[in-house]
Design a protein around this motif. Sequence first.
Motif, short mmCIF file in Angstrom:
data_model
loop_
_atom_site.label_atom_id
_atom_site.label_comp_id
_atom_site.label_asym_id
_atom_site.label_seq_id
_atom_site.Cartn_x
_atom_site.Cartn_y
_atom_site.Cartn_z
N LEU A 10 -24.32 75.24 46.20
CA LEU A 10 -24.40 76.59 45.65
C LEU A 10 -25.76 77.19 46.04
CD1 LEU A 10 -22.79 75.94 42.21
CD2 LEU A 10 -22.02 77.67 43.84
N CYS A 17 -23.81 82.64 42.53
CA CYS A 17 -24.12 81.25 42.86
C CYS A 17 -25.31 80.71 42.08
CB CYS A 17 -24.35 81.09 44.36
SG CYS A 17 -22.85 81.27 45.33
N SER A 66 -17.29 88.00 47.05
CA SER A 66 -16.33 86.91 47.29
C SER A 66 -15.08 87.42 47.98
CB SER A 66 -15.96 86.21 45.97
OG SER A 66 -17.06 85.51 45.46
N ILE A 94 -15.17 78.86 42.04
CA ILE A 94 -15.80 78.53 43.31
C ILE A 94 -14.74 78.32 44.37
CG2 ILE A 94 -17.99 77.63 42.43
CD1 ILE A 94 -16.77 74.81 42.53
N VAL A 103 -19.61 75.35 49.82
CA VAL A 103 -19.14 76.46 49.01
C VAL A 103 -19.10 77.69 49.91
CG1 VAL A 103 -19.68 78.00 47.08
CG2 VAL A 103 -19.96 75.54 46.81
N CYS A 106 -18.41 82.37 45.46
CA CYS A 106 -18.46 82.06 44.03
C CYS A 106 -18.49 83.37 43.26
CB CYS A 106 -19.72 81.24 43.75
SG CYS A 106 -20.06 80.95 42.00
#
Length: 125
Positions: A10, A17, A66, A94, A103, A106
Amino acid sequence: MTRDDLIAMLREQTPACGPARDALIAGADFVVWDGLVPANRHAGVFRLRMRHSLKRGHTIDGLADSVDILAGAGEEPLRTGSIDAVDRSSWFIIFLNSTATAVVACCGGRRPTTMESADAPVLRE
């Protein structure tokens, strides 16, 4: 995947994040599911969630970013997971690559303190 692995993954993919990482450091529960879903399918679903939450006056940290990231990833298969703060005051979704080694995006943040709905019927006795 360990807690430390997820904390390290993250970074600054979206504004959510950092708070998600902080929640993990504080002991938040987390889960990553096994199933794979194309990124663009997630983008469509979360675009609708974004519109719905905006109609209700709620904002979700990192959601717009996102959606953009997921839309740009096209058919790439992704895993999803969640992080739930120890005191249940915040939550995060996530999105990870197919091997759960990075990742991708998030979103999340503080849970609303009320469950009011903009379109809920008014009940009268």
